[in-house]
Each structure stands twice: as structure tokens, then as C-alpha cells.
Design an enzyme around this catalytic site. Structure first.
Site, PDB file in Angstrom:
ATOM      1  N   SER A 165       0.875  -1.186   0.000  1.00  0.00           N
ATOM      2  CA  SER A 165       0.000   0.000   0.000  1.00  0.00           C
ATOM      3  C   SER A 165       0.905   1.226   0.000  1.00  0.00           C
ATOM      4  CB  SER A 165      -0.861   0.025   1.263  1.00  0.00           C
ATOM      5  OG  SER A 165      -1.504   1.287   1.397  1.00  0.00           O
ATOM      6  N   TYR A 178      -1.984  -0.822  10.237  1.00  0.00           N
ATOM      7  CA  TYR A 178      -2.056  -1.019   8.779  1.00  0.00           C
ATOM      8  C   TYR A 178      -0.765  -0.534   8.104  1.00  0.00           C
ATOM      9  CZ  TYR A 178      -3.973  -0.940   4.016  1.00  0.00           C
ATOM     10  OH  TYR A 178      -4.185  -1.155   2.668  1.00  0.00           O
TER      11      TYR A 178
HETATM   12  P1  NAD Z   1     -11.306  -6.083  -0.694  1.00  0.00           P
HETATM   13  O1  NAD Z   1     -11.927  -6.097   0.647  1.00  0.00           O
HETATM   14  O2  NAD Z   1     -12.165  -5.846  -1.882  1.00  0.00           O
HETATM   15  O3  NAD Z   1     -10.492  -7.445  -0.954  1.00  0.00           O
HETATM   16  C1  NAD Z   1      -9.731  -8.074   0.062  1.00  0.00           C
HETATM   17  C2  NAD Z   1      -9.938  -9.573  -0.053  1.00  0.00           C
HETATM   18  O4  NAD Z   1      -9.068 -10.227   0.879  1.00  0.00           O
HETATM   19  C3  NAD Z   1     -11.372 -10.008   0.286  1.00  0.00           C
HETATM   20  O5  NAD Z   1     -11.901 -10.828  -0.720  1.00  0.00           O
HETATM   21  C4  NAD Z   1     -11.209 -10.757   1.595  1.00  0.00           C
HETATM   22  O6  NAD Z   1     -12.156 -11.803   1.783  1.00  0.00           O
HETATM   23  C5  NAD Z   1      -9.796 -11.287   1.458  1.00  0.00           C
HETATM   24  N1  NAD Z   1      -9.236 -11.652   2.764  1.00  0.00           N
HETATM   25  C6  NAD Z   1      -9.241 -10.921   3.898  1.00  0.00           C
HETATM   26  N2  NAD Z   1      -8.684 -11.619   4.908  1.00  0.00           N
HETATM   27  C7  NAD Z   1      -8.328 -12.822   4.391  1.00  0.00           C
HETATM   28  C8  NAD Z   1      -7.719 -13.976   4.938  1.00  0.00           C
HETATM   29  N3  NAD Z   1      -7.364 -14.049   6.238  1.00  0.00           N
HETATM   30  N4  NAD Z   1      -7.483 -15.026   4.120  1.00  0.00           N
HETATM   31  C9  NAD Z   1      -7.843 -14.980   2.821  1.00  0.00           C
HETATM   32  N5  NAD Z   1      -8.425 -13.913   2.244  1.00  0.00           N
HETATM   33  C10 NAD Z   1      -8.677 -12.845   3.031  1.00  0.00           C
HETATM   34  O7  NAD Z   1     -10.170  -4.955  -0.638  1.00  0.00           O
HETATM   35  P2  NAD Z   1      -9.116  -4.465  -1.739  1.00  0.00           P
HETATM   36  O8  NAD Z   1      -9.122  -3.005  -1.694  1.00  0.00           O
HETATM   37  O9  NAD Z   1      -9.271  -5.190  -3.028  1.00  0.00           O
HETATM   38  O10 NAD Z   1      -7.758  -4.974  -1.034  1.00  0.00           O
HETATM   39  C11 NAD Z   1      -6.828  -5.844  -1.660  1.00  0.00           C
HETATM   40  C12 NAD Z   1      -5.440  -5.515  -1.148  1.00  0.00           C
HETATM   41  O11 NAD Z   1      -5.087  -4.198  -1.591  1.00  0.00           O
HETATM   42  C13 NAD Z   1      -5.326  -5.496   0.380  1.00  0.00           C
HETATM   43  O12 NAD Z   1      -4.106  -6.078   0.754  1.00  0.00           O
HETATM   44  C14 NAD Z   1      -5.337  -4.008   0.701  1.00  0.00           C
HETATM   45  O13 NAD Z   1      -4.690  -3.733   1.914  1.00  0.00           O
HETATM   46  C15 NAD Z   1      -4.597  -3.470  -0.500  1.00  0.00           C
HETATM   47  N6  NAD Z   1      -4.797  -2.044  -0.741  1.00  0.00           N
HETATM   48  C16 NAD Z   1      -6.033  -1.550  -1.035  1.00  0.00           C
HETATM   49  C17 NAD Z   1      -6.171  -0.181  -1.261  1.00  0.00           C
HETATM   50  C18 NAD Z   1      -7.498   0.448  -1.611  1.00  0.00           C
HETATM   51  O14 NAD Z   1      -7.573   1.681  -1.682  1.00  0.00           O
HETATM   52  N7  NAD Z   1      -8.532  -0.323  -1.882  1.00  0.00           N
HETATM   53  C19 NAD Z   1      -5.065   0.662  -1.174  1.00  0.00           C
HETATM   54  C20 NAD Z   1      -3.828   0.117  -0.869  1.00  0.00           C
HETATM   55  C21 NAD Z   1      -3.697  -1.233  -0.657  1.00  0.00           C
END
Ligand code: NAD
Length: 273
Positions: A165, A178
Site C-alpha cells: 500500500s 495497517y
Molecule cells: P477487498 O476487501 O475488496 O479485498 C480483500 C480480499 O481479501 C477479500 O476478498 C477478503 O475476503 C480477502 N481476505 C481478507 N482476509 C483474508 C484472509 N485471512 N485469508 C484470505 N483472504 C482474506 O479490498 P481491496 O481493496 O481489493 O484490497 C486488496 C489488497 O489491496 C489489500 O491487501 C489491501 O490492503 C490493499 N490495498 C487496497 C487499497 C485500496 O484503496 N482499496 C489501497 C492500498 C492497498
């Protein structure tokens, strides 16, 4: 055989049922990869796998996995070898924004913003801290090494892409757990890149800015939250999951054949350098 960048390859995607992980799985499948779609057990995983099969005509195995459980993660990597015959790419996207985050639950009960305040590091309950670190950092480490062991055994090299991130580089006040977990992912990526280079395995990361996914839905729906995200983003808009998938495809394919140990930050100019 088609002309896709991942033709004939097998990609494991954690967090593949939603958001960035699902978009990466869709893009990899469209480029010819067979997908092992790994996420927490449930209907969302099955639905995402079905969507992938429908839209790409590709082979998709849905695999219930909790990335904090070593046996789950080892079984996930093994399944790629036994059912698909190889493991070429791991995309590690499973993550949570804070200890109580449940992806895809309704906005009212969610409070799920990246950067949601937890009262600061002096007050964050140890159980909350442990939970965020367990999913976001230990989960990535466990998936990386399970995949790497299989890649080494198969002897064809491989590519690992970790979703960190931009919070790895920006200390988020009120979401220290985080930020620290994601800074850990960036360093894990560097260490593993060095350890695995002799095996022909490249390890890189992506540090997204604010992206339109369920994780930021609470902030998108809140006027002040949305204004805060845009104020931090010189391009003046959220990123899309397709933009993240394009970056992931670059790192997962031979297009980045001379790149390892790097984390790229597609974040609309949030910071430079
Ligand atoms: P999201 O909630 O749409 O997807 C996250 C997925 O991870 C979900 O399907 C969830 O069920 C799965 N998950 C959570 N805990 C788990 C576990 N213990 N075992 C297996 N699966 C698990 O969110 P997203 O935004 O697509 O996030 C994806 C990644 O991107 C994450 O690592 C998040 O920190 C990172 N991220 C997101 C953003 C943003 O702005 N959306 C920014 C920076 C980083």
C-alpha cells in the site's frame, strides 16, 4: 494457443474474491493463465470464480484459504502443482484495513476505511494489532514461501507480486497497524527478492493509493472521507482496480524480466521518488 502474456501458466491469487485481487485474476485469466482463486470460504469466492469462468472461458479453481493458517496456504500452493501441474505466479492481495474489517459487508456495520482511526498506537488493543499484522504481513509471508517452495521444486522459476500500500510510505495516524503491516510487506518483498534470485524467482510489490474497492467504500460514501482521499491524490481521482491489474500484469509477466525487489506505487502522484 493464444497470444496472452501468461499463456499456459498457472497463477495463484489470494484475496481473489474481491477488489484488486479479483481484477488481477480476471486480467491474468484473460492473458491465458489458469487461476487458483484463493479467499476466505464462502459464497463470494464461488461467485467470483464463476464470474471468472464466464468472462474468460478460462480454467479456475476456487480454493477456500485463510492466509493466516499455514496449512491452508501450503495446501493452496500444492493444489496448483497437483491439479494444474505447475505454479508460475503468486499474486498476494488478501488484506484488511483494520482488525474489524469484513470485506463486502454493508457500509453501516463496516467502518472499513483505509486509515480508519483506531485511537492511535498508544490505545490500539493488542488483539487488533496482532490481527492486522497476521493477515497483512504474516499472511503474505506464508503465501510467498509456500509458493516459492513449489516454484523451486518445479525448477521453472516464477514471479511473486505482493499488494502492499502507499501507506507503507505514509505514516497513517490512527491506522499505525495497517501502515506498519504494509511497510513490512515492502521489506519482505526486498528480502525475498534477494533470497530467491538464484532460483529464477522474481519478487515485486505494488503499493496502491486510494482505489475504488469495498475497502474504501465507507470513505467513498462519506463526504469528508472522499474529500480527504482526493486531497491526498494530486490526480484528483481514485484509482481503478483495472489500473492495479495492469501494474500486476507487468510485474507478473516477462515484461518486467529485469525487475526484482521493487515496490511500484500507482497512487495518482500521492508521492514521488
Ligand atoms: P477487498 O476487501 O475488496 O479485498 C480483500 C480480499 O481479501 C477479500 O476478498 C477478503 O475476503 C480477502 N481476505 C481478507 N482476509 C483474508 C484472509 N485471512 N485469508 C484470505 N483472504 C482474506 O479490498 P481491496 O481493496 O481489493 O484490497 C486488496 C489488497 O489491496 C489489500 O491487501 C489491501 O490492503 C490493499 N490495498 C487496497 C487499497 C485500496 O484503496 N482499496 C489501497 C492500498 C492497498
Amino acid at each position: 494457443m493464444g497470444q496472452g502474456k501468461l499463456e499456459g501458466q498457472v497463477a495463484v491469487v489470494t484475496g481473489g474474491a474481491s477488489g484488486i485481487g479479483k481484477a488481477c485474476a480476471l486480467r491474468f485469466a484473460a492473458e491465458g493463465a489458469e487461476i487458483v482463486l484463493a479467499d476466505l470460504r464462502g459464497e463470494r469466492l464461488e461467485a467470483a470464480a464463476e464470474e471468472l469462468r464466464r468472462t474468460t472461458n478460462g480454467r479456475v479453481l476456487a480454493m477456500p484459504v485463510n492466509v493466516t493458517e499455514e496449512e491452508d496456504v501450503e495446501a493452496m500452493a500444492q493444489r496448483a502443482l497437483t491439479d494444474c501441474g505447475r505454479l508460475d505466479v503468486l499474486l498476494a492481495a488478501a488484506g484488511i484495513s483494520h482488525a474489524g474489517y469484513v470485506s463486502g459487508s454493508s457500509a453501516g456495520e463496516r467502518g472499513d476505511t483505509v486509515g480508519a482511526t483506531n485511537g492511535g498506537l498508544l490505545d490500539v488493543p493488542l488483539a487488533n494489532w496482532n490481527r492486522v499484522l497476521a493477515v497483512n504481513l504474516t499472511g503474505v509471508m506464508l503465501s510467498n514461501r509456500a509458493a516459492a517452495r513449489c516454484m523451486i521444486a518445479a525448477g521453472n522459476g516464477g514471479r511473486i507480486v505482493n499488494i502492499a500500500s502507499s501507506a507503507a510510505r505514509i505514516p497513517l495516524v490512527g491506522a499505525g497497524d495497517y501502515s506498519v503491516s504494509k511497510a513490512g510487506v515492502a521489506m519482505l518483498t526486498q528480502v525475498l527478492a534477494q533470497e530467491l534470485v538464484e532460483h529464477g524467482i522474481r519478487v515485486n510489490g505494488i503499493g496502491p493509493g486510494f482505489i475504488g474497492t469495498p475497502m474504501t467504500q465507507g470513505m467513498q460514501d462519506d463526504e469528508e472521507g472522499r474529500a480527504n482521499m482526493l486531497a491526498m491524490t494530486p490526480m484528483g481521482r481514485l484509482g481503478t482496480v483495472d489500473e492495479m491489474a495492469a501494474t500486476a500484469l507487468f510485474l507478473a509477466s516477462d515484461d518486467s524480466s529485469y525487475t526484482t525487489g521493487q515496490t511500484l506505487y500507482p497512487n495518482g502522484g500521492m508521492f514521488v521518488g
